[in-house]
Design a protein around this motif. Sequence first.
Motif, PDB file in Angstrom:
ATOM      1  N   ALA A 369     -12.245  -4.883  86.030  1.00  0.00           N
ATOM      2  CA  ALA A 369     -12.527  -5.777  84.904  1.00  0.00           C
ATOM      3  C   ALA A 369     -11.264  -6.495  84.451  1.00  0.00           C
ATOM      4  O   ALA A 369     -11.297  -7.689  84.126  1.00  0.00           O
ATOM      5  CB  ALA A 369     -13.139  -4.988  83.750  1.00  0.00           C
ATOM      6  N   GLU A 447     -17.755 -12.164  82.186  1.00  0.00           N
ATOM      7  CA  GLU A 447     -18.146 -10.903  81.552  1.00  0.00           C
ATOM      8  C   GLU A 447     -16.948 -10.220  80.898  1.00  0.00           C
ATOM      9  O   GLU A 447     -17.059  -9.662  79.797  1.00  0.00           O
ATOM     10  CB  GLU A 447     -18.781  -9.979  82.594  1.00  0.00           C
ATOM     11  CG  GLU A 447     -20.090 -10.490  83.155  1.00  0.00           C
ATOM     12  CD  GLU A 447     -20.584  -9.646  84.317  1.00  0.00           C
ATOM     13  OE1 GLU A 447     -19.981  -8.576  84.572  1.00  0.00           O
ATOM     14  OE2 GLU A 447     -21.565 -10.052  84.975  1.00  0.00           O
ATOM     15  N   SER A 451     -16.597  -9.497  76.943  1.00  0.00           N
ATOM     16  CA  SER A 451     -16.337  -8.153  76.437  1.00  0.00           C
ATOM     17  C   SER A 451     -15.155  -8.140  75.478  1.00  0.00           C
ATOM     18  O   SER A 451     -15.183  -7.476  74.429  1.00  0.00           O
ATOM     19  CB  SER A 451     -16.074  -7.204  77.615  1.00  0.00           C
ATOM     20  OG  SER A 451     -15.729  -5.922  77.162  1.00  0.00           O
ATOM     21  N   GLU A 452     -14.118  -8.881  75.834  1.00  0.00           N
ATOM     22  CA  GLU A 452     -12.937  -8.959  74.970  1.00  0.00           C
ATOM     23  C   GLU A 452     -13.291  -9.615  73.634  1.00  0.00           C
ATOM     24  O   GLU A 452     -12.860  -9.156  72.568  1.00  0.00           O
ATOM     25  CB  GLU A 452     -11.842  -9.756  75.673  1.00  0.00           C
ATOM     26  CG  GLU A 452     -10.495  -9.723  74.994  1.00  0.00           C
ATOM     27  CD  GLU A 452      -9.733  -8.438  75.215  1.00  0.00           C
ATOM     28  OE1 GLU A 452      -8.774  -8.178  74.463  1.00  0.00           O
ATOM     29  OE2 GLU A 452     -10.086  -7.686  76.152  1.00  0.00           O
ATOM     30  N   SER A 454     -16.231  -9.721  72.232  1.00  0.00           N
ATOM     31  CA  SER A 454     -17.190  -8.902  71.477  1.00  0.00           C
ATOM     32  C   SER A 454     -16.494  -7.833  70.640  1.00  0.00           C
ATOM     33  O   SER A 454     -17.030  -7.393  69.619  1.00  0.00           O
ATOM     34  CB  SER A 454     -18.188  -8.249  72.431  1.00  0.00           C
ATOM     35  OG  SER A 454     -17.561  -7.247  73.222  1.00  0.00           O
TER      36      SER A 454
END
Length: 546
Positions: A369, A447, A451-452, A454
């Motif tokens: 990731a 993605e 994610s970061e 969020s």
Amino acid sequence: MPTAFHTHDVFNQPPPLADYDLFATDRALVEAVGREGAGWAADQLGALGRTLGRAETIELGFQANRYPPVLKAFDRFGRRRDAVEFHPAWHELMALAVAQGLHTGPWADPRPGAHVARAAGFYMLGQVEAGVQCPMAMTYGAVPVLRQAPKLAAEWLPRLFSRRYDPSFQPAGQKLGALMGMGLTEKQGGSDLRSNTTRAEPAAEEGAYRLVGHKWFFSAPMCDAFLVLAQAEKGLTCCFLPRWTPDGEPNAIRLQRLKDKLGNRANASSEVEFENALAWRVGEEGHGIATIIQMAVHTRLDCVLGSAGLMRQAAAQALHHAAYRSAFGRRLADQPLMAGVLADLALESEAATALAMRLARAFDGDDSAEAAFARLITPAAKYWVCKRAPILVAEALEVLGGNGYVEENLAPRLYREAPLNSIWEGSGNVMALDVLRGLRREPAAVEALASELSAARGGDRRLDAYAEDTLQALAGQPAEAQARRICERIALSLQGALMVRFAPAAVADGFCANRLAGESGRAFGTLAEGVDVAAIIARAIPDAMG
């Protein structure tokens, strides 16, 4: 202290910003180092920060620029030498950087946070003299490329991992340590590397070539070896070009001249011709760009770090000046219009620092990731941070007024340096197109960004709205003409998330209001009403921590 002349006393002039700790007085940096996994390096970074902040170290940067490198193409007997001579100040700064492992430290001593620790040191180094960063960055980026050629790696990596700087002009096997340069671009192509014409003809030894051609920018020609691109039978190929051949003779690397550059003048950049120069293949023949891109990814990180460091130093100079200089009966820093400018510079600098150090963490470890995050954010951050640096430096120079426009001051050197990182290792358009390629080819990159972002959701409504709009724009397969806007949105969204999560409330509020919600004007110093200017300045001023 006032100085008496026959006609007047000198007063109301700030003391030089010297003999201070570049690390401890940069709160945004200290905090970023800790949260991004390199807290263990705080003591060594503090020692480096104090060394770099000494008046005598700062003077080395001035001397290295006052006496730039000189090409010595021939010796006194008329034999080709193709060497570059530097002022002793340059060598002192190089020795300092190598001793700190800013060239290969994370590779030689891998551990969690190693790339972050090295990034912090690199960021500080450029605040004193950015020219030294060039050979540090290229050597750093060369290591993962060389590992694709095990025989070369076995011979050369121990030399590159050495923390002994050795400027002598002799074969690398006889030296205490080695450094790497590179030569990619040619006159006819620039960033269009596939148009290169330099030929790589097979030599007797397996994997060896004889290179014939030229490079328009041959960076740091005093290095011990170089990564270059040349056309072999199967296409563009990455080659390892040593300064000396295995039999102890200088390789046929003919330096034509040193570039007379706008900035980065202490560092040597050259034009070169190859006359059957001996080189070895790295990676597969015909896959030169895919091979060299690993170097470019790391040097692009260093462009972000270098620009963030220049921004920090420019803002620090402005904040320091305004804290001591008075006009119209008040300190500059106490005047609302000037305070707004200073706070705006501080906001921009902190956001750049936070983004650069978060990006550096993505280079630590083997997390998929994080690798996807780095694939997308490296070109986006390089685009945005490097674009913002010249604007910020120009505004900071204006704070200093006429004092900032004379060469005894650091500001003119920062100003000349500021555009470089946006040009080197791919211009703004090249970065924007790279971001589009990442969006199309690697869904995991989006993605990782989502994610970061969020992690900051709910912290500020303005960030939430801006981040949501950004992710929607990415999902729509943006057109090429919109690539720059996409880069800007990615970088600002991520900076906003970092500010909301980790910066003091006044800094986060100021950033979201003025960068994400459109409540400010288009120039620095046009902040929205209600921003806590005093708190932002107090956090950023370089004198604040003594």
